[in-house]
Write a protein that holds these residues in place. Structure first.
Motif, PDB file in Angstrom:
ATOM      1  N   THR A   1      48.330 -37.386 -64.633  1.00  0.00           N
ATOM      2  CA  THR A   1      47.430 -37.238 -63.493  1.00  0.00           C
ATOM      3  C   THR A   1      46.460 -38.411 -63.412  1.00  0.00           C
ATOM      4  OG1 THR A   1      47.550 -34.827 -63.531  1.00  0.00           O
ATOM      5  CG2 THR A   1      45.612 -35.796 -62.497  1.00  0.00           C
ATOM      6  N   ASN A   2      45.915 -38.795 -64.559  1.00  0.00           N
ATOM      7  CA  ASN A   2      44.978 -39.917 -64.584  1.00  0.00           C
ATOM      8  C   ASN A   2      45.655 -41.182 -64.085  1.00  0.00           C
ATOM      9  OD1 ASN A   2      43.036 -42.021 -65.876  1.00  0.00           O
ATOM     10  ND2 ASN A   2      42.048 -40.047 -66.251  1.00  0.00           N
ATOM     11  N   ALA A   3      46.899 -41.391 -64.506  1.00  0.00           N
ATOM     12  CA  ALA A   3      47.640 -42.575 -64.064  1.00  0.00           C
ATOM     13  C   ALA A   3      47.864 -42.561 -62.554  1.00  0.00           C
ATOM     14  CB  ALA A   3      48.981 -42.662 -64.791  1.00  0.00           C
ATOM     15  N   MET A   4      48.077 -41.380 -61.978  1.00  0.00           N
ATOM     16  CA  MET A   4      48.248 -41.295 -60.530  1.00  0.00           C
ATOM     17  C   MET A   4      46.958 -41.673 -59.809  1.00  0.00           C
ATOM     18  SD  MET A   4      50.816 -38.107 -59.700  1.00  0.00           S
ATOM     19  CE  MET A   4      50.145 -36.881 -60.819  1.00  0.00           C
ATOM     20  N   HIS A   5      45.811 -41.267 -60.361  1.00  0.00           N
ATOM     21  CA  HIS A   5      44.532 -41.688 -59.786  1.00  0.00           C
ATOM     22  C   HIS A   5      44.390 -43.209 -59.854  1.00  0.00           C
ATOM     23  CE1 HIS A   5      43.404 -37.431 -60.221  1.00  0.00           C
ATOM     24  NE2 HIS A   5      42.400 -37.676 -59.404  1.00  0.00           N
TER      25      HIS A   5
ATOM     26  N   LEU B   1      35.785 -46.490 -63.795  1.00  0.00           N
ATOM     27  CA  LEU B   1      36.107 -45.967 -65.116  1.00  0.00           C
ATOM     28  C   LEU B   1      36.851 -44.645 -64.948  1.00  0.00           C
ATOM     29  CD1 LEU B   1      32.647 -46.514 -66.864  1.00  0.00           C
ATOM     30  CD2 LEU B   1      34.598 -48.077 -66.816  1.00  0.00           C
ATOM     31  N   PHE B   2      38.009 -44.544 -65.591  1.00  0.00           N
ATOM     32  CA  PHE B   2      38.828 -43.336 -65.500  1.00  0.00           C
ATOM     33  C   PHE B   2      38.674 -42.523 -66.780  1.00  0.00           C
ATOM     34  CE2 PHE B   2      40.597 -46.352 -62.605  1.00  0.00           C
ATOM     35  CZ  PHE B   2      41.073 -45.610 -61.534  1.00  0.00           C
ATOM     36  N   TYR B   3      38.259 -41.268 -66.619  1.00  0.00           N
ATOM     37  CA  TYR B   3      38.045 -40.367 -67.754  1.00  0.00           C
ATOM     38  C   TYR B   3      38.892 -39.113 -67.604  1.00  0.00           C
ATOM     39  CZ  TYR B   3      33.785 -42.821 -69.321  1.00  0.00           C
ATOM     40  OH  TYR B   3      32.890 -43.746 -69.816  1.00  0.00           O
ATOM     41  N   GLU B   4      39.045 -38.410 -68.732  1.00  0.00           N
ATOM     42  CA  GLU B   4      39.575 -37.056 -68.740  1.00  0.00           C
ATOM     43  C   GLU B   4      38.542 -36.146 -69.408  1.00  0.00           C
ATOM     44  OE1 GLU B   4      42.367 -35.463 -67.521  1.00  0.00           O
ATOM     45  OE2 GLU B   4      42.568 -37.338 -66.398  1.00  0.00           O
ATOM     46  N   ASP B   5      38.341 -34.961 -68.824  1.00  0.00           N
ATOM     47  CA  ASP B   5      37.390 -33.988 -69.349  1.00  0.00           C
ATOM     48  C   ASP B   5      38.155 -32.878 -70.070  1.00  0.00           C
ATOM     49  OD1 ASP B   5      35.447 -32.165 -69.904  1.00  0.00           O
ATOM     50  OD2 ASP B   5      34.740 -31.928 -67.847  1.00  0.00           O
ATOM     51  N   PRO B   6      38.158 -32.876 -71.411  1.00  0.00           N
ATOM     52  CA  PRO B   6      38.940 -31.882 -72.165  1.00  0.00           C
ATOM     53  C   PRO B   6      38.529 -30.442 -71.888  1.00  0.00           C
ATOM     54  CG  PRO B   6      38.192 -33.674 -73.592  1.00  0.00           C
ATOM     55  CD  PRO B   6      37.465 -33.835 -72.289  1.00  0.00           C
ATOM     56  N   ALA B   7      37.282 -30.245 -71.457  1.00  0.00           N
ATOM     57  CA  ALA B   7      36.815 -28.882 -71.195  1.00  0.00           C
ATOM     58  C   ALA B   7      37.608 -28.222 -70.078  1.00  0.00           C
ATOM     59  CB  ALA B   7      35.328 -28.900 -70.836  1.00  0.00           C
TER      60      ALA B   7
ATOM     61  N   PHE C   1      49.762 -30.121 -72.018  1.00  0.00           N
ATOM     62  CA  PHE C   1      48.666 -30.319 -71.064  1.00  0.00           C
ATOM     63  C   PHE C   1      47.987 -31.680 -71.208  1.00  0.00           C
ATOM     64  CE2 PHE C   1      49.015 -25.757 -70.327  1.00  0.00           C
ATOM     65  CZ  PHE C   1      48.868 -25.718 -68.950  1.00  0.00           C
ATOM     66  N   GLU C   2      47.860 -32.169 -72.428  1.00  0.00           N
ATOM     67  CA  GLU C   2      47.230 -33.485 -72.580  1.00  0.00           C
ATOM     68  C   GLU C   2      48.111 -34.606 -72.023  1.00  0.00           C
ATOM     69  OE1 GLU C   2      45.244 -34.623 -76.088  1.00  0.00           O
ATOM     70  OE2 GLU C   2      44.215 -32.701 -76.325  1.00  0.00           O
TER      71      GLU C   2
ATOM     72  N   PRO D   1      41.102 -24.433 -71.394  1.00  0.00           N
ATOM     73  CA  PRO D   1      41.387 -23.074 -70.892  1.00  0.00           C
ATOM     74  C   PRO D   1      42.837 -22.868 -70.480  1.00  0.00           C
ATOM     75  CG  PRO D   1      39.341 -23.907 -69.959  1.00  0.00           C
ATOM     76  CD  PRO D   1      40.000 -25.065 -70.657  1.00  0.00           C
ATOM     77  N   PHE D   2      43.467 -23.922 -69.963  1.00  0.00           N
ATOM     78  CA  PHE D   2      44.866 -23.806 -69.556  1.00  0.00           C
ATOM     79  C   PHE D   2      45.777 -23.768 -70.778  1.00  0.00           C
ATOM     80  CE2 PHE D   2      42.796 -25.343 -65.768  1.00  0.00           C
ATOM     81  CZ  PHE D   2      43.450 -24.675 -64.750  1.00  0.00           C
TER      82      PHE D   2
END
Length: 213
Positions: free
Chosen positions: A138-142, A109-115, A131-132, A119-120
């Motif tokens: 980045t997620n797609a590269m994983h 399962l691929f997630y993104e953590d907004p936290a 950034f989103e 900050p960036f």
């Protein structure tokens, strides 16, 4: 030393061999520890914009993998009962496809953590809206790293997107923070069929090179 670097041909061969395999089995060519090691290497080595490192991965193997697809089937059956999914569609299309997922041996399962993105956005307001999208890149590269990495271990795989339907139930089952955003699900197992080549548009229509000597 350059002579010690692996040949780019090896990467190209993996890319050529990557296909969506939907008929999967549970015969693993490697111990589970090799899968864990591969996932850890993805997290450690796949780059992210501004080094945000916002991607999160959940690995479900064997019975936990099966539980995921049982949950998904239950959610679709609920749609049949409430009348939002035709029973014929469920029996002839959705159920066989989901059973095919369950027949594999694992899901990432691929997630993104907004936290780790916010900050960036605050630190670099000029790029706030970027950034989103960058996090999705980045997620797609994983996803790609792990898809061809699993292939290199002898697995077949396919990428699914049953979010947001499954988000809440999955978060509850595996105690996943509810603010994490589920992006995709990479299902894998022993390949029970050969991958099928798909038609490709001409390279000349998709690549332009300038300044070549």
């Amino acid at each position: 030393m350059p002579s010690q670097m692996p040949s780019s041909d090896a990467l190209v061969d993996l890319a050529k061999g990557r296909h969506s395999i939907y008929k999967l089995g549970r015969n693993s060519p490697v111990p589970d520890s090799k899968i864990e090691e591969l996932v850890n290497q993805a997290i450690l080595n796949v780059p992210s914009a501004f080094n945000t490192q916002s991607t999160r991965l959940i690995v479900l193997l064997h019975k936990e993998h099966e539980r995921l697809w049982d949950i998904t089937m239950d959610l679709f059956q609920a749609r049949v009962k409430e009348g939002t999914l035709p029973e014929e569609t469920w029996k002839n299309q959705t159920q066989p496809k989901l059973q095919g997922m369950k027949n594999g041996m694992g899901t990432i399962l691929f997630y993104e953590d907004p936290a780790h993105i916010k900050p960036f956005q605050e630190k670099f307001p000029a790029y706030k809206d970027q950034f989103e999208p960058w996090a999705h890149h980045t997620n797609a590269m994983h996803q790609y790293f792990l898809w061809i990495g699993l292939e290199s271990l002898g697995f077949g795989a396919n990428l699914q997107h049953y979010n947001p339907l499954i988000d809440s139930a999955v978060a509850k089952q595996w105690d996943i923070p509810t603010d994490w955003r589920l992006i995709s699900q990479l299902v894998f197992g022993s390949p029970e069929v050969e991958g099928q080549e798909k038609a490709k548009k001409p390279v000349e229509e998709r690549v332009k090179v300038y300044g070549k000597l």
